[in-house]
Design a protein around this motif. Structure first.
Motif, PDB file in Angstrom:
ATOM      1  N   ARG A   4     -33.447  10.282  22.184  1.00  0.00           N
ATOM      2  CA  ARG A   4     -32.972   8.998  22.896  1.00  0.00           C
ATOM      3  C   ARG A   4     -31.754   8.535  22.375  1.00  0.00           C
ATOM      4  O   ARG A   4     -30.716   8.326  22.895  1.00  0.00           O
ATOM      5  N   LEU A   5     -31.791   8.620  21.048  1.00  0.00           N
ATOM      6  CA  LEU A   5     -30.306   8.311  20.342  1.00  0.00           C
ATOM      7  C   LEU A   5     -29.121   9.047  20.751  1.00  0.00           C
ATOM      8  O   LEU A   5     -28.141   8.788  20.434  1.00  0.00           O
ATOM      9  N   GLN A   6     -29.597  10.478  20.561  1.00  0.00           N
ATOM     10  CA  GLN A   6     -28.421  11.416  20.668  1.00  0.00           C
ATOM     11  C   GLN A   6     -27.383  11.145  21.875  1.00  0.00           C
ATOM     12  O   GLN A   6     -26.441  11.684  21.753  1.00  0.00           O
ATOM     13  N   ASN A   7     -28.053  10.368  22.794  1.00  0.00           N
ATOM     14  CA  ASN A   7     -27.069   9.866  24.132  1.00  0.00           C
ATOM     15  C   ASN A   7     -26.167   8.814  23.834  1.00  0.00           C
ATOM     16  O   ASN A   7     -25.511   8.552  24.819  1.00  0.00           O
ATOM     17  N   TYR A   8     -26.550   8.208  22.649  1.00  0.00           N
ATOM     18  CA  TYR A   8     -25.945   6.794  22.500  1.00  0.00           C
ATOM     19  C   TYR A   8     -24.650   6.742  21.162  1.00  0.00           C
ATOM     20  O   TYR A   8     -24.036   5.762  21.306  1.00  0.00           O
ATOM     21  N   ILE A   9     -24.900   7.654  20.355  1.00  0.00           N
ATOM     22  CA  ILE A   9     -24.095   7.641  19.300  1.00  0.00           C
ATOM     23  C   ILE A   9     -23.515   8.833  18.995  1.00  0.00           C
ATOM     24  O   ILE A   9     -23.780   9.953  19.566  1.00  0.00           O
ATOM     25  N   VAL A  17     -28.271   8.820  10.656  1.00  0.00           N
ATOM     26  CA  VAL A  17     -29.019   7.517  11.330  1.00  0.00           C
ATOM     27  C   VAL A  17     -30.281   7.581  11.315  1.00  0.00           C
ATOM     28  O   VAL A  17     -30.981   6.749  10.852  1.00  0.00           O
ATOM     29  N   LEU A  18     -30.611   8.904  11.746  1.00  0.00           N
ATOM     30  CA  LEU A  18     -32.369   9.105  11.734  1.00  0.00           C
ATOM     31  C   LEU A  18     -32.956   9.144  10.293  1.00  0.00           C
ATOM     32  O   LEU A  18     -34.141   8.695  10.329  1.00  0.00           O
ATOM     33  N   ASN A  25     -43.056   1.164  10.083  1.00  0.00           N
ATOM     34  CA  ASN A  25     -43.176   0.058  10.846  1.00  0.00           C
ATOM     35  C   ASN A  25     -41.903  -0.584  11.289  1.00  0.00           C
ATOM     36  O   ASN A  25     -41.537  -1.691  11.761  1.00  0.00           O
ATOM     37  N   LEU A  26     -40.612   0.386  11.689  1.00  0.00           N
ATOM     38  CA  LEU A  26     -39.797   0.011  12.333  1.00  0.00           C
ATOM     39  C   LEU A  26     -39.610   0.707  13.962  1.00  0.00           C
ATOM     40  O   LEU A  26     -39.639   1.889  13.996  1.00  0.00           O
ATOM     41  N   VAL A  27     -39.464  -0.264  14.671  1.00  0.00           N
ATOM     42  CA  VAL A  27     -39.292   0.278  16.145  1.00  0.00           C
ATOM     43  C   VAL A  27     -37.767  -0.011  16.669  1.00  0.00           C
ATOM     44  O   VAL A  27     -37.372  -1.127  16.474  1.00  0.00           O
ATOM     45  N   ILE A  28     -37.404   0.925  17.414  1.00  0.00           N
ATOM     46  CA  ILE A  28     -36.093   0.757  18.157  1.00  0.00           C
ATOM     47  C   ILE A  28     -36.281   0.762  19.519  1.00  0.00           C
ATOM     48  O   ILE A  28     -36.990   1.599  20.190  1.00  0.00           O
ATOM     49  N   LYS A  29     -35.649  -0.206  20.224  1.00  0.00           N
ATOM     50  CA  LYS A  29     -35.830  -0.045  21.865  1.00  0.00           C
ATOM     51  C   LYS A  29     -34.309  -0.492  22.197  1.00  0.00           C
ATOM     52  O   LYS A  29     -33.632  -1.299  21.574  1.00  0.00           O
ATOM     53  N   ILE A  30     -34.057   0.180  23.196  1.00  0.00           N
ATOM     54  CA  ILE A  30     -32.760   0.392  23.909  1.00  0.00           C
ATOM     55  C   ILE A  30     -32.875  -0.475  25.103  1.00  0.00           C
ATOM     56  O   ILE A  30     -33.928  -0.215  26.177  1.00  0.00           O
ATOM     57  N   LYS A  31     -31.853  -1.472  25.317  1.00  0.00           N
ATOM     58  CA  LYS A  31     -32.348  -2.498  26.499  1.00  0.00           C
ATOM     59  C   LYS A  31     -31.264  -2.602  27.563  1.00  0.00           C
ATOM     60  O   LYS A  31     -29.885  -1.886  27.021  1.00  0.00           O
ATOM     61  N   LYS A  32     -31.334  -3.048  28.580  1.00  0.00           N
ATOM     62  CA  LYS A  32     -30.154  -3.188  29.410  1.00  0.00           C
ATOM     63  C   LYS A  32     -29.252  -4.196  29.173  1.00  0.00           C
ATOM     64  O   LYS A  32     -29.551  -5.021  27.986  1.00  0.00           O
ATOM     65  N   HIS A  68     -25.607  -2.212  11.609  1.00  0.00           N
ATOM     66  CA  HIS A  68     -25.891  -3.899  11.558  1.00  0.00           C
ATOM     67  C   HIS A  68     -27.115  -4.339  11.716  1.00  0.00           C
ATOM     68  O   HIS A  68     -27.633  -5.199  10.742  1.00  0.00           O
ATOM     69  N   GLU A  69     -27.949  -3.821  12.734  1.00  0.00           N
ATOM     70  CA  GLU A  69     -29.379  -4.244  12.617  1.00  0.00           C
ATOM     71  C   GLU A  69     -30.073  -3.725  11.631  1.00  0.00           C
ATOM     72  O   GLU A  69     -31.067  -4.371  11.167  1.00  0.00           O
ATOM     73  N   ILE A  70     -29.932  -2.483  11.313  1.00  0.00           N
ATOM     74  CA  ILE A  70     -30.723  -1.747  10.420  1.00  0.00           C
ATOM     75  C   ILE A  70     -30.201  -2.418   8.858  1.00  0.00           C
ATOM     76  O   ILE A  70     -31.150  -2.603   8.137  1.00  0.00           O
TER      77      ILE A  70
END
Length: 202
Positions: A4-9, A17-18, A25-32, A68-70
């Protein structure tokens, strides 16, 4: 997660990053696209931590937003819940996490001096750093959006919610604009993205 991430960074940033995301206990979601934010972080009721990032960001802005969010997550873990959201603890954490990425293998050379300056004292949003925001915009997909500071005096522009404003003079840090329908004056951040209304389209 990797696929998922390799398409965005940037590809050269993926492994690092990984490694930052190796938390059960950390969840990443990609939103519209959300008009008011690029990403956010929150502690969920079930005790997990969630980061969301807008899918429409270019790869460099996506990476900056993700780190920033991490940094919010890491500063929460280290300093607890009572720190200021963008206080000194978050700033120092953001600087530390971002430093390994500030090299020409990850970012284009023209961005590096602007990023180096920005991260001397990172702000709550890179959008408030006009030179950096403008430089990052060149990597966006073509759109009809422009920054408020680029709107000519007296011209009209439209917000995402359809409200139309007339461009006014600059105050110290913001621009004074008049809502056409109500005549009320509003102050705009220079880097707010709006749609310029051409005369022939009015």
């Amino acid at each position: 997660m990797q696929k998922r991430l390799q398409n965005y960074i940037p590809a050269t940033s993926l492994s690092q990053v990984l490694s930052l995301l190796e938390h059960d206990n950390l969840v990443i979601k990609i939103k519209k696209e959300r008009k008011t934010r690029h990403g956010d972080y929150m502690l969920l009721p079930n005790g997990k931590h969630q980061i969301t990032i807008n899918s429409n960001l270019n790869q460099y802005r996506f990476l900056i937003t993700l780190i920033h969010e991490i940094a919010h997550f890491e500063s929460y873990k280290t300093f607890g819940r009572f720190i200021k959201p963008h206080g000194v603890e978050w700033k120092r954490t953001f600087q530390r996490l971002m430093l390994p990425f500030l090299n020409p293998e990850v970012f284009p050379n023209n961005l590096l001096p602007l990023l180096a300056k920005h991260f001397r004292n990172p702000k709550a949003s890179s959008d408030t750093d006009a030179p950096l925001a403008l430089a990052l915009k060149q990597f966006d997909e073509p759109s009809n959006k422009t920054f408020v500071f680029e709107v000519p005096l007296g011209s009209h522009f439209r917000l995402y919610n359809g409200r139309i404003f007339k461009m006014g003079k600059r105050r110290v840090k913001r621009f004074e604009c008049v809502e056409v329908k109500t005549g009320k004056i509003y102050l705009f951040n220079p880097n707010a993205e709006v749609e310029l209304i051409n005369e022939e389209n009015e």
